[in-house]
Design a protein around this motif. Sequence first.
Motif, PDB file in Angstrom:
ATOM      1  N   PHE A 107       0.840  -1.202   0.000  1.00  0.00           N
ATOM      2  CA  PHE A 107       0.000   0.000   0.000  1.00  0.00           C
ATOM      3  C   PHE A 107       0.874   1.252   0.000  1.00  0.00           C
ATOM      4  O   PHE A 107       0.604   2.205  -0.732  1.00  0.00           O
ATOM      5  N   GLY A 108       1.914   1.270   0.827  1.00  0.00           N
ATOM      6  CA  GLY A 108       2.798   2.432   0.873  1.00  0.00           C
ATOM      7  C   GLY A 108       3.464   2.710  -0.466  1.00  0.00           C
ATOM      8  O   GLY A 108       3.518   3.862  -0.919  1.00  0.00           O
ATOM      9  N   ILE A 109       3.941   1.660  -1.110  1.00  0.00           N
ATOM     10  CA  ILE A 109       4.567   1.816  -2.429  1.00  0.00           C
ATOM     11  C   ILE A 109       3.536   2.299  -3.445  1.00  0.00           C
ATOM     12  O   ILE A 109       3.796   3.222  -4.233  1.00  0.00           O
ATOM     13  N   LYS A 110       2.351   1.708  -3.410  1.00  0.00           N
ATOM     14  CA  LYS A 110       1.275   2.092  -4.333  1.00  0.00           C
ATOM     15  C   LYS A 110       0.899   3.560  -4.135  1.00  0.00           C
ATOM     16  O   LYS A 110       0.721   4.299  -5.108  1.00  0.00           O
ATOM     17  N   PHE A 111       0.797   3.979  -2.898  1.00  0.00           N
ATOM     18  CA  PHE A 111       0.432   5.360  -2.603  1.00  0.00           C
ATOM     19  C   PHE A 111       1.497   6.335  -3.115  1.00  0.00           C
ATOM     20  O   PHE A 111       1.167   7.353  -3.730  1.00  0.00           O
ATOM     21  N   LEU A 112       2.765   6.034  -2.877  1.00  0.00           N
ATOM     22  CA  LEU A 112       3.833   6.918  -3.359  1.00  0.00           C
ATOM     23  C   LEU A 112       3.868   6.968  -4.888  1.00  0.00           C
ATOM     24  O   LEU A 112       4.059   8.047  -5.475  1.00  0.00           O
ATOM     25  N   LEU A 113       3.689   5.825  -5.530  1.00  0.00           N
ATOM     26  CA  LEU A 113       3.633   5.820  -6.997  1.00  0.00           C
ATOM     27  C   LEU A 113       2.438   6.620  -7.506  1.00  0.00           C
ATOM     28  O   LEU A 113       2.534   7.337  -8.508  1.00  0.00           O
ATOM     29  N   ALA A 114       1.308   6.504  -6.815  1.00  0.00           N
ATOM     30  CA  ALA A 114       0.114   7.262  -7.218  1.00  0.00           C
ATOM     31  C   ALA A 114       0.363   8.767  -7.088  1.00  0.00           C
ATOM     32  O   ALA A 114      -0.041   9.544  -7.972  1.00  0.00           O
ATOM     33  N   LEU A 115       1.044   9.182  -6.025  1.00  0.00           N
ATOM     34  CA  LEU A 115       1.382  10.603  -5.889  1.00  0.00           C
ATOM     35  C   LEU A 115       2.244  11.069  -7.062  1.00  0.00           C
ATOM     36  O   LEU A 115       2.067  12.182  -7.575  1.00  0.00           O
ATOM     37  N   ILE A 146       3.050   6.867 -17.116  1.00  0.00           N
ATOM     38  CA  ILE A 146       2.318   5.674 -17.546  1.00  0.00           C
ATOM     39  C   ILE A 146       2.892   4.425 -16.878  1.00  0.00           C
ATOM     40  O   ILE A 146       2.139   3.567 -16.410  1.00  0.00           O
ATOM     41  N   ALA A 147       4.208   4.328 -16.823  1.00  0.00           N
ATOM     42  CA  ALA A 147       4.826   3.171 -16.162  1.00  0.00           C
ATOM     43  C   ALA A 147       4.436   3.112 -14.687  1.00  0.00           C
ATOM     44  O   ALA A 147       4.084   2.047 -14.160  1.00  0.00           O
ATOM     45  N   ALA A 148       4.451   4.253 -14.008  1.00  0.00           N
ATOM     46  CA  ALA A 148       4.060   4.291 -12.597  1.00  0.00           C
ATOM     47  C   ALA A 148       2.588   3.923 -12.433  1.00  0.00           C
ATOM     48  O   ALA A 148       2.223   3.174 -11.512  1.00  0.00           O
ATOM     49  N   ALA A 149       1.726   4.426 -13.316  1.00  0.00           N
ATOM     50  CA  ALA A 149       0.293   4.110 -13.227  1.00  0.00           C
ATOM     51  C   ALA A 149       0.048   2.617 -13.446  1.00  0.00           C
ATOM     52  O   ALA A 149      -0.779   2.012 -12.750  1.00  0.00           O
ATOM     53  N   LEU A 150       0.771   2.021 -14.385  1.00  0.00           N
ATOM     54  CA  LEU A 150       0.619   0.578 -14.602  1.00  0.00           C
ATOM     55  C   LEU A 150       1.086  -0.212 -13.382  1.00  0.00           C
ATOM     56  O   LEU A 150       0.459  -1.210 -12.994  1.00  0.00           O
ATOM     57  N   LEU A 151       2.167   0.236 -12.752  1.00  0.00           N
ATOM     58  CA  LEU A 151       2.627  -0.418 -11.520  1.00  0.00           C
ATOM     59  C   LEU A 151       1.592  -0.290 -10.404  1.00  0.00           C
ATOM     60  O   LEU A 151       1.390  -1.221  -9.626  1.00  0.00           O
ATOM     61  N   VAL A 152       0.926   0.852 -10.335  1.00  0.00           N
ATOM     62  CA  VAL A 152      -0.136   1.039  -9.335  1.00  0.00           C
ATOM     63  C   VAL A 152      -1.252   0.025  -9.568  1.00  0.00           C
ATOM     64  O   VAL A 152      -1.758  -0.591  -8.626  1.00  0.00           O
ATOM     65  N   PHE A 153      -1.636  -0.174 -10.820  1.00  0.00           N
ATOM     66  CA  PHE A 153      -2.664  -1.170 -11.138  1.00  0.00           C
ATOM     67  C   PHE A 153      -2.215  -2.573 -10.733  1.00  0.00           C
ATOM     68  O   PHE A 153      -2.985  -3.338 -10.153  1.00  0.00           O
ATOM     69  N   VAL A 154      -0.977  -2.917 -11.043  1.00  0.00           N
ATOM     70  CA  VAL A 154      -0.456  -4.243 -10.697  1.00  0.00           C
ATOM     71  C   VAL A 154      -0.429  -4.429  -9.181  1.00  0.00           C
ATOM     72  O   VAL A 154      -0.825  -5.475  -8.655  1.00  0.00           O
ATOM     73  N   LEU A 155       0.032  -3.410  -8.461  1.00  0.00           N
ATOM     74  CA  LEU A 155       0.072  -3.506  -7.000  1.00  0.00           C
ATOM     75  C   LEU A 155      -1.334  -3.638  -6.414  1.00  0.00           C
ATOM     76  O   LEU A 155      -1.555  -4.431  -5.490  1.00  0.00           O
ATOM     77  N   GLY A 156      -2.279  -2.875  -6.945  1.00  0.00           N
ATOM     78  CA  GLY A 156      -3.659  -2.977  -6.475  1.00  0.00           C
ATOM     79  C   GLY A 156      -4.241  -4.357  -6.714  1.00  0.00           C
ATOM     80  O   GLY A 156      -4.899  -4.938  -5.839  1.00  0.00           O
ATOM     81  N   ALA A 157      -3.984  -4.911  -7.886  1.00  0.00           N
ATOM     82  CA  ALA A 157      -4.471  -6.263  -8.190  1.00  0.00           C
ATOM     83  C   ALA A 157      -3.800  -7.292  -7.291  1.00  0.00           C
ATOM     84  O   ALA A 157      -4.442  -8.243  -6.822  1.00  0.00           O
ATOM     85  N   THR A 158      -2.523  -7.101  -7.010  1.00  0.00           N
ATOM     86  CA  THR A 158      -1.798  -8.009  -6.119  1.00  0.00           C
ATOM     87  C   THR A 158      -2.367  -7.927  -4.704  1.00  0.00           C
ATOM     88  O   THR A 158      -2.611  -8.958  -4.060  1.00  0.00           O
ATOM     89  N   MET A 159      -2.596  -6.720  -4.217  1.00  0.00           N
ATOM     90  CA  MET A 159      -3.135  -6.540  -2.865  1.00  0.00           C
ATOM     91  C   MET A 159      -4.518  -7.162  -2.738  1.00  0.00           C
ATOM     92  O   MET A 159      -4.876  -7.682  -1.686  1.00  0.00           O
ATOM     93  N   ARG A 160      -5.280  -7.132  -3.799  1.00  0.00           N
ATOM     94  CA  ARG A 160      -6.639  -7.692  -3.786  1.00  0.00           C
ATOM     95  C   ARG A 160      -6.604  -9.207  -3.586  1.00  0.00           C
ATOM     96  O   ARG A 160      -7.576  -9.794  -3.117  1.00  0.00           O
ATOM     97  N   THR A 161      -5.496  -9.858  -3.954  1.00  0.00           N
ATOM     98  CA  THR A 161      -5.413 -11.321  -3.836  1.00  0.00           C
ATOM     99  C   THR A 161      -4.938 -11.791  -2.465  1.00  0.00           C
ATOM    100  O   THR A 161      -4.970 -12.986  -2.201  1.00  0.00           O
ATOM    101  N   PHE A 162      -4.496 -10.864  -1.608  1.00  0.00           N
ATOM    102  CA  PHE A 162      -4.000 -11.260  -0.296  1.00  0.00           C
ATOM    103  C   PHE A 162      -5.115 -11.872   0.539  1.00  0.00           C
ATOM    104  O   PHE A 162      -6.247 -11.376   0.515  1.00  0.00           O
TER     105      PHE A 162
END
Length: 187
Positions: A107-115, A146-162
């Motif tokens: 979540f922390g990484i996703k939030f920083l990338l989103a910023l 765009i690369a950061a936004a795609l990483l945010v999507f990947v991290l969100g999808a990963t977090m959803r599977t926890f």
Amino acid sequence: MLTDGLLLADSPAPVIDAGWFVLLLTRVMHVASAGVLLGGLVYLKKLVAPLATGEGDPNEVLFGGRRSTWAGLVMLTTTLLILSGFYNLYYITSAHEKLPSAYHMLFGIKFLLALFVFFVAAGTGGRSPMAIKMQQDLQKWLNLGIAAALLVFVLGATMRTFPKEPRPIEDIPAAQPMADGDNGQES
């Protein structure tokens, strides 16, 4: 895990009530806003930025007088993403007993990338000296955004599977019934 042909996410049968609709609305708002922001960056990269090879005001070259439309969209989607993201985080952390520590790290990484994505999106349509510098090297900034936004999507999808362990109902604070004659006001 497949059970009776259904893919189970958080629970086999959700309770469809007002809270469920709020959670559904915030999730849809979150994903849709992220999609609009990512789509806008891709549009700028593929269709608008190649035209930005002229002299003059970069905003006029890029947006043809429509800069405020993009800036407003960036502001709206950023606001919706922050509000819905924090609500969803509050829901996840309050409704579940234990979340893996990796969930919080992601979540922390996703939030920083989103910023960073918000920064790039705002810079593409901004008027500040920093935004003008960004617009002069637009392809680089759009690639990074765009690369950061795609990483945010990947991290969100990963977090959803926890795996999430629901908090026992008795541990969730509930409203206490008022005693007879108690009007709920402090004396």
